[in-house]
Structure formats: C-alpha cells, structure tokens
Design a protein around this motif. Sequence first.
Motif, PDB file in Angstrom:
ATOM      1  N   LEU A  58       0.837  -1.197   0.000  1.00  0.00           N
ATOM      2  CA  LEU A  58       0.000   0.000   0.000  1.00  0.00           C
ATOM      3  C   LEU A  58       0.873   1.248   0.000  1.00  0.00           C
ATOM      4  CD1 LEU A  58      -2.756   1.410   0.224  1.00  0.00           C
ATOM      5  CD2 LEU A  58      -2.591   1.136   2.707  1.00  0.00           C
ATOM      6  N   GLU A  59       1.953   1.232   0.776  1.00  0.00           N
ATOM      7  CA  GLU A  59       2.826   2.394   0.909  1.00  0.00           C
ATOM      8  C   GLU A  59       3.420   2.836  -0.428  1.00  0.00           C
ATOM      9  OE1 GLU A  59       3.206  -0.428   2.901  1.00  0.00           O
ATOM     10  OE2 GLU A  59       1.981   0.484   4.472  1.00  0.00           O
ATOM     11  N   SER A  60       3.930   1.871  -1.187  1.00  0.00           N
ATOM     12  CA  SER A  60       4.554   2.225  -2.469  1.00  0.00           C
ATOM     13  C   SER A  60       3.593   2.091  -3.648  1.00  0.00           C
ATOM     14  CB  SER A  60       5.792   1.358  -2.720  1.00  0.00           C
ATOM     15  OG  SER A  60       5.421   0.000  -2.845  1.00  0.00           O
ATOM     16  N   LYS A  61       2.391   1.580  -3.362  1.00  0.00           N
ATOM     17  CA  LYS A  61       1.369   1.369  -4.403  1.00  0.00           C
ATOM     18  C   LYS A  61       1.922   0.525  -5.549  1.00  0.00           C
ATOM     19  CE  LYS A  61      -1.305   5.475  -3.209  1.00  0.00           C
ATOM     20  NZ  LYS A  61      -1.648   4.912  -1.957  1.00  0.00           N
ATOM     21  N   THR A  62       2.557  -0.598  -5.158  1.00  0.00           N
ATOM     22  CA  THR A  62       3.140  -1.511  -6.129  1.00  0.00           C
ATOM     23  C   THR A  62       2.775  -2.953  -5.795  1.00  0.00           C
ATOM     24  OG1 THR A  62       5.191  -1.733  -4.883  1.00  0.00           O
ATOM     25  CG2 THR A  62       5.139  -0.023  -6.594  1.00  0.00           C
ATOM     26  N   ALA A  63       2.954  -3.793  -6.795  1.00  0.00           N
ATOM     27  CA  ALA A  63       2.812  -5.239  -6.612  1.00  0.00           C
ATOM     28  C   ALA A  63       3.991  -5.902  -7.309  1.00  0.00           C
ATOM     29  CB  ALA A  63       1.503  -5.727  -7.205  1.00  0.00           C
ATOM     30  N   ALA A  64       4.687  -6.773  -6.598  1.00  0.00           N
ATOM     31  CA  ALA A  64       5.754  -7.577  -7.190  1.00  0.00           C
ATOM     32  C   ALA A  64       5.137  -8.942  -7.496  1.00  0.00           C
ATOM     33  CB  ALA A  64       6.928  -7.723  -6.232  1.00  0.00           C
ATOM     34  N   VAL A  65       5.153  -9.311  -8.766  1.00  0.00           N
ATOM     35  CA  VAL A  65       4.474 -10.528  -9.211  1.00  0.00           C
ATOM     36  C   VAL A  65       5.479 -11.465  -9.864  1.00  0.00           C
ATOM     37  CG1 VAL A  65       2.594 -11.449 -10.612  1.00  0.00           C
ATOM     38  CG2 VAL A  65       2.423  -9.136  -9.689  1.00  0.00           C
ATOM     39  N   THR A  66       5.519 -12.698  -9.378  1.00  0.00           N
ATOM     40  CA  THR A  66       6.332 -13.741  -9.989  1.00  0.00           C
ATOM     41  C   THR A  66       5.370 -14.690 -10.683  1.00  0.00           C
ATOM     42  OG1 THR A  66       7.985 -13.536  -8.242  1.00  0.00           O
ATOM     43  CG2 THR A  66       8.036 -15.556  -9.553  1.00  0.00           C
ATOM     44  N   PHE A  67       5.673 -14.993 -11.947  1.00  0.00           N
ATOM     45  CA  PHE A  67       4.756 -15.817 -12.731  1.00  0.00           C
ATOM     46  C   PHE A  67       5.507 -16.705 -13.704  1.00  0.00           C
ATOM     47  CE2 PHE A  67       5.484 -11.860 -14.920  1.00  0.00           C
ATOM     48  CZ  PHE A  67       5.567 -12.176 -16.260  1.00  0.00           C
ATOM     49  N   ASP A  68       4.825 -17.754 -14.139  1.00  0.00           N
ATOM     50  CA  ASP A  68       5.357 -18.668 -15.132  1.00  0.00           C
ATOM     51  C   ASP A  68       4.936 -18.137 -16.496  1.00  0.00           C
ATOM     52  OD1 ASP A  68       5.733 -20.738 -16.990  1.00  0.00           O
ATOM     53  OD2 ASP A  68       5.283 -22.289 -15.522  1.00  0.00           O
ATOM     54  N   ASP A  69       5.899 -17.726 -17.298  1.00  0.00           N
ATOM     55  CA  ASP A  69       5.556 -17.103 -18.578  1.00  0.00           C
ATOM     56  C   ASP A  69       5.077 -18.089 -19.633  1.00  0.00           C
ATOM     57  OD1 ASP A  69       7.955 -18.243 -19.314  1.00  0.00           O
ATOM     58  OD2 ASP A  69       8.801 -16.424 -20.167  1.00  0.00           O
ATOM     59  N   THR A  70       5.057 -19.376 -19.311  1.00  0.00           N
ATOM     60  CA  THR A  70       4.443 -20.344 -20.224  1.00  0.00           C
ATOM     61  C   THR A  70       2.945 -20.447 -19.974  1.00  0.00           C
ATOM     62  OG1 THR A  70       4.820 -22.259 -18.788  1.00  0.00           O
ATOM     63  CG2 THR A  70       6.564 -21.716 -20.375  1.00  0.00           C
ATOM     64  N   GLU A  71       2.480 -19.887 -18.852  1.00  0.00           N
ATOM     65  CA  GLU A  71       1.067 -19.965 -18.499  1.00  0.00           C
ATOM     66  C   GLU A  71       0.343 -18.626 -18.554  1.00  0.00           C
ATOM     67  OE1 GLU A  71       0.033 -22.291 -15.043  1.00  0.00           O
ATOM     68  OE2 GLU A  71       2.028 -23.192 -15.064  1.00  0.00           O
ATOM     69  N   THR A  72       1.055 -17.526 -18.379  1.00  0.00           N
ATOM     70  CA  THR A  72       0.413 -16.213 -18.363  1.00  0.00           C
ATOM     71  C   THR A  72       1.383 -15.151 -18.848  1.00  0.00           C
ATOM     72  OG1 THR A  72      -1.026 -14.754 -17.072  1.00  0.00           O
ATOM     73  CG2 THR A  72       0.953 -15.578 -15.961  1.00  0.00           C
ATOM     74  N   ASP A  73       0.890 -13.926 -18.969  1.00  0.00           N
ATOM     75  CA  ASP A  73       1.737 -12.810 -19.361  1.00  0.00           C
ATOM     76  C   ASP A  73       1.240 -11.537 -18.668  1.00  0.00           C
ATOM     77  OD1 ASP A  73      -0.475 -11.844 -20.829  1.00  0.00           O
ATOM     78  OD2 ASP A  73       0.235 -12.763 -22.671  1.00  0.00           O
ATOM     79  N   LEU A  74       1.975 -10.455 -18.863  1.00  0.00           N
ATOM     80  CA  LEU A  74       1.623  -9.209 -18.175  1.00  0.00           C
ATOM     81  C   LEU A  74       0.279  -8.641 -18.620  1.00  0.00           C
ATOM     82  CD1 LEU A  74       5.072  -7.426 -17.870  1.00  0.00           C
ATOM     83  CD2 LEU A  74       3.683  -8.442 -16.068  1.00  0.00           C
ATOM     84  N   ALA A  82      -7.079  -4.682 -13.080  1.00  0.00           N
ATOM     85  CA  ALA A  82      -8.028  -3.692 -13.598  1.00  0.00           C
ATOM     86  C   ALA A  82      -9.471  -4.155 -13.376  1.00  0.00           C
ATOM     87  CB  ALA A  82      -7.773  -3.437 -15.083  1.00  0.00           C
ATOM     88  N   ALA A  83      -9.721  -5.438 -13.579  1.00  0.00           N
ATOM     89  CA  ALA A  83     -11.066  -5.977 -13.369  1.00  0.00           C
ATOM     90  C   ALA A  83     -11.505  -5.855 -11.912  1.00  0.00           C
ATOM     91  CB  ALA A  83     -11.127  -7.435 -13.815  1.00  0.00           C
ATOM     92  N   ALA A  84     -10.539  -5.844 -11.005  1.00  0.00           N
ATOM     93  CA  ALA A  84     -10.837  -5.686  -9.579  1.00  0.00           C
ATOM     94  C   ALA A  84     -10.926  -4.217  -9.176  1.00  0.00           C
ATOM     95  CB  ALA A  84      -9.775  -6.395  -8.739  1.00  0.00           C
ATOM     96  N   GLY A  85     -10.734  -3.295 -10.140  1.00  0.00           N
ATOM     97  CA  GLY A  85     -10.822  -1.868  -9.855  1.00  0.00           C
ATOM     98  C   GLY A  85      -9.505  -1.191  -9.582  1.00  0.00           C
ATOM     99  N   PHE A  86      -8.405  -1.891  -9.889  1.00  0.00           N
ATOM    100  CA  PHE A  86      -7.070  -1.371  -9.616  1.00  0.00           C
ATOM    101  C   PHE A  86      -6.204  -1.481 -10.867  1.00  0.00           C
ATOM    102  CE2 PHE A  86      -8.905  -2.912  -5.688  1.00  0.00           C
ATOM    103  CZ  PHE A  86      -8.706  -1.838  -4.828  1.00  0.00           C
ATOM    104  N   PRO A  87      -6.347  -0.554 -11.805  1.00  0.00           N
ATOM    105  CA  PRO A  87      -5.503  -0.611 -13.008  1.00  0.00           C
ATOM    106  C   PRO A  87      -4.018  -0.625 -12.636  1.00  0.00           C
ATOM    107  CG  PRO A  87      -7.194   1.082 -13.208  1.00  0.00           C
ATOM    108  CD  PRO A  87      -7.228   0.608 -11.789  1.00  0.00           C
ATOM    109  N   SER A  88      -3.237  -1.349 -13.404  1.00  0.00           N
ATOM    110  CA  SER A  88      -1.797  -1.428 -13.112  1.00  0.00           C
ATOM    111  C   SER A  88      -1.010  -1.479 -14.410  1.00  0.00           C
ATOM    112  CB  SER A  88      -1.502  -2.664 -12.260  1.00  0.00           C
ATOM    113  OG  SER A  88      -1.788  -3.853 -12.977  1.00  0.00           O
ATOM    114  N   HIS A  89       0.285  -1.195 -14.282  1.00  0.00           N
ATOM    115  CA  HIS A  89       1.200  -1.292 -15.411  1.00  0.00           C
ATOM    116  C   HIS A  89       2.604  -1.575 -14.885  1.00  0.00           C
ATOM    117  CE1 HIS A  89       1.423   2.957 -14.207  1.00  0.00           C
ATOM    118  NE2 HIS A  89       2.684   2.867 -14.573  1.00  0.00           N
ATOM    119  N   PRO A  90       3.421  -2.249 -15.694  1.00  0.00           N
ATOM    120  CA  PRO A  90       4.793  -2.559 -15.262  1.00  0.00           C
ATOM    121  C   PRO A  90       5.606  -1.285 -15.045  1.00  0.00           C
ATOM    122  CG  PRO A  90       4.185  -3.837 -17.197  1.00  0.00           C
ATOM    123  CD  PRO A  90       3.116  -2.816 -17.000  1.00  0.00           C
ATOM    124  N   THR A  91       6.412  -1.289 -13.985  1.00  0.00           N
ATOM    125  CA  THR A  91       7.273  -0.146 -13.699  1.00  0.00           C
ATOM    126  C   THR A  91       8.700  -0.377 -14.166  1.00  0.00           C
ATOM    127  OG1 THR A  91       7.858  -0.940 -11.505  1.00  0.00           O
ATOM    128  CG2 THR A  91       5.941   0.503 -11.664  1.00  0.00           C
TER     129      THR A  91
END
Length: 97
Positions: A58-74, A82-91
């Motif tokens: 909350l303090e930095s208004k960021t999310a660090a996400v680790t993911f398998d790029d064979t299953e999903t992407d940014l 965004a669907a949850a009401g919190f638009p985001s973009h890579p920093t």
Amino acid sequence: MKTSSLALAALLLATFPVIAGEKTATLAVENMTCAACPYIVKQSLAGVPGVIRAEVSLESKTAAVTFDDTETDLTLITAATAAAGFPSHPTEGLANE
C-alpha cells in the motif's frame, strides 16, 4: 542402439538453455487508498493461472508478481487487477528468477 540414442537425446536436451520459466515484474497499482486494497489486489493476482507469488504494498502502491511465462503474461496479469478496480502497469523490465 536405443540406449545410446536415449543418452544422446538426454545430453542434447541438457545442453540447451531453458527458454521459458519464472519471471518477475513490478507493477504500479492505481486506486489503492485503504488497508483492504492490497488484499483485494493480491487476491486478483492469485486468481490468474500461472501467478506463483504476489506481494502488494500500500505504501509504495506496487505489486511484485512472480509468474510462469508459459502460463500467463503481463497483459492477463494487469487485466486481472483492472477488473478488480485497480488498473496497473509494469514499472520496470522483467527479471529472470
């Protein structure tokens, strides 16, 4: 002959680098204003197939996400926040784990 063919195949596979795997991205997340917001963002990220881990601040208004790029992407990951009401973009760029 079959044994030597299998051994050769295993040797060749072991020498090539893995192309896909874990990636980590930091997202700037909009609209986080209260203590419940990080929980909602984290749950939206956890619902994306291929997301391995998500840490939301909350303090930095960021999310660090680790993911398998064979299953999903940014695109799918940011669509979930965004669907949850919190638009985001890579920093920053992706980092291999």
